[in-house]
Design a protein around this motif. Structure first.
Motif, PDB file in Angstrom:
ATOM      1  N   ALA A  24       0.862  -1.180   0.000  1.00 48.63           N
ATOM      2  CA  ALA A  24       0.000   0.000   0.000  1.00 48.63           C
ATOM      3  C   ALA A  24       0.896   1.226   0.000  1.00 48.63           C
ATOM      4  O   ALA A  24       1.819   1.323   0.827  1.00 48.63           O
ATOM      5  N   GLY A  25       0.648   2.145  -0.913  1.00 49.66           N
ATOM      6  CA  GLY A  25       1.476   3.339  -0.989  1.00 49.66           C
ATOM      7  C   GLY A  25       2.936   2.965  -1.152  1.00 49.66           C
ATOM      8  O   GLY A  25       3.287   2.154  -2.011  1.00 49.66           O
ATOM      9  N   THR A  26       3.789   3.495  -0.289  1.00 50.18           N
ATOM     10  CA  THR A  26       5.237   3.248  -0.415  1.00 50.18           C
ATOM     11  C   THR A  26       5.719   2.103   0.482  1.00 50.18           C
ATOM     12  O   THR A  26       6.921   1.914   0.651  1.00 50.18           O
ATOM     13  N   LEU A  27       4.790   1.386   1.067  1.00 45.65           N
ATOM     14  CA  LEU A  27       5.146   0.291   1.978  1.00 45.65           C
ATOM     15  C   LEU A  27       4.825  -1.075   1.364  1.00 45.65           C
ATOM     16  O   LEU A  27       3.678  -1.318   0.953  1.00 45.65           O
ATOM     17  N   THR A  28       5.840  -1.927   1.292  1.00 38.79           N
ATOM     18  CA  THR A  28       5.654  -3.292   0.800  1.00 38.79           C
ATOM     19  C   THR A  28       6.263  -4.247   1.814  1.00 38.79           C
ATOM     20  O   THR A  28       7.448  -4.127   2.150  1.00 38.79           O
ATOM     21  N   LEU A  29       5.468  -5.150   2.317  1.00 36.60           N
ATOM     22  CA  LEU A  29       5.987  -6.149   3.263  1.00 36.60           C
ATOM     23  C   LEU A  29       5.677  -7.539   2.721  1.00 36.60           C
ATOM     24  O   LEU A  29       4.561  -7.783   2.240  1.00 36.60           O
ATOM     25  N   TYR A  30       6.665  -8.410   2.796  1.00 34.27           N
ATOM     26  CA  TYR A  30       6.480  -9.800   2.408  1.00 34.27           C
ATOM     27  C   TYR A  30       6.330 -10.643   3.666  1.00 34.27           C
ATOM     28  O   TYR A  30       7.187 -10.574   4.566  1.00 34.27           O
ATOM     29  N   ALA A  31       5.268 -11.412   3.708  1.00 35.26           N
ATOM     30  CA  ALA A  31       5.107 -12.401   4.773  1.00 35.26           C
ATOM     31  C   ALA A  31       5.718 -13.693   4.263  1.00 35.26           C
ATOM     32  O   ALA A  31       5.284 -14.216   3.212  1.00 35.26           O
ATOM     33  N   GLY A  32       6.729 -14.193   4.968  1.00 34.53           N
ATOM     34  CA  GLY A  32       7.390 -15.428   4.546  1.00 34.53           C
ATOM     35  C   GLY A  32       8.859 -15.384   4.904  1.00 34.53           C
ATOM     36  O   GLY A  32       9.296 -14.556   5.709  1.00 34.53           O
ATOM     37  N   ASP A  33       9.605 -16.292   4.268  1.00 35.59           N
ATOM     38  CA  ASP A  33      11.004 -16.513   4.644  1.00 35.59           C
ATOM     39  C   ASP A  33      11.938 -15.562   3.889  1.00 35.59           C
ATOM     40  O   ASP A  33      11.932 -15.520   2.652  1.00 35.59           O
TER      41      ASP A  33
END
Ligand SMILES: C[S@@+](CC[C@H](N)C(=O)[O-])C[C@H]1O[C@@H](n2cnc3c(N)ncnc32)[C@H](O)[C@@H]1O
Length: 213
Positions: A96-105
């Protein structure tokens, strides 16, 4: 540590590593990274750190990775953001917007997932990795982040006084992991707060890693 260990910590709310405010060493030394608004910072093993919100607030594109999906979702929820969610291989990407988070390893992330990376912010990430996995962690981080400059915040203490994580990562270990790729400067060390400070007189240290060549 393996994924089951960390998921159990999150499930049981044993997350003493989570700070109630952005890390003050980040706030004090952030400018040393020389980042401009619009540039990108990668945050490995990011938890639900308020550092993420703080970096977004600096106008940066922020990318992180974290085993625990609930932690990832909480970061967006507390910012009032409704992320787009997509599966990408073994990872789930929230953006969302300038934030990207990956859930995982972390070890499943590739350069394509996170590029471009102008800087890396490692707070309590290297110290969370089992000593025998540190070389692989540092090599993978350099590979996917293009040997970017780095602000590294960790602990140095007598490992015989406490079992990790967090593990003690003394200066000679930082050197051994990164001296081939980075010029390494200790920019601050101070007595650590909380349990690790009380039990082991730990030092919390901030390192600046500047790419060589
Ligand atoms: C000590 S915590 C630090 C979290 C965050 N950096 C902070 O300052 O609050 C380490 C985090 O890394 C996550 N983690 C550990 N190994 C991981 C891996 N291989 N891939 C993704 N996340 C991992 C754990 O779930 C945990 O939330």
């Amino acid at each position: 540590m393996d994924q089951d260990f960390w998921q159990a910590r999150w499930r049981d709310n044993r997350i003493g590593f989570h700070e109630a405010a952005p890390n003050s060493l980040l706030a004090q030394h952030f400018t040393r990274l020389g980042l401009q608004a619009g540039q990108s910072v990668f945050v490995p093993l990011c938890g639900k750190a308020l550092d993420l919100d703080w970096l977004v607030g600096k106008g940066l594109r922020v990318t992180g990775v974290e085993f625990n999906q609930g932690a990832v979702e909480e970061v967006f929820a507390r910012q009032g953001l409704a992320p787009q969610v997509a599966k990408t291989g073994a990872l789930t990407r929230y953006q969302a917007g300038t934030l990207t988070l990956y859930a995982g390893d972390f070890f499943a992330l590739t350069e394509e997932h996170i590029a471009p990376v102008d800087a890396v912010y490692d707070r309590a990430a290297l110290v969370a990795v089992k000593p025998e996995d540190r070389r692989a962690y540092a090599a993978h981080l350099n590979r996917i982040a293009g040997t970017a400059k780095q602000l590294l915040i960790g602990f140095d203490y007598d490992q015989s006084l406490m079992q990790g994580p967090p593990f003690s990562v003394p200066g000679e270990t930082v050197q051994a992991l990164y001296q081939d790729t980075h010029a390494i400067t200790l920019i601050e060390e101070r007595a650590a707060d909380g349990r690790i400070g009380e039990r082991c007189n730990a030092l919390e240290q901030a390192w600046l890693l500047a790419p060589k060549g």
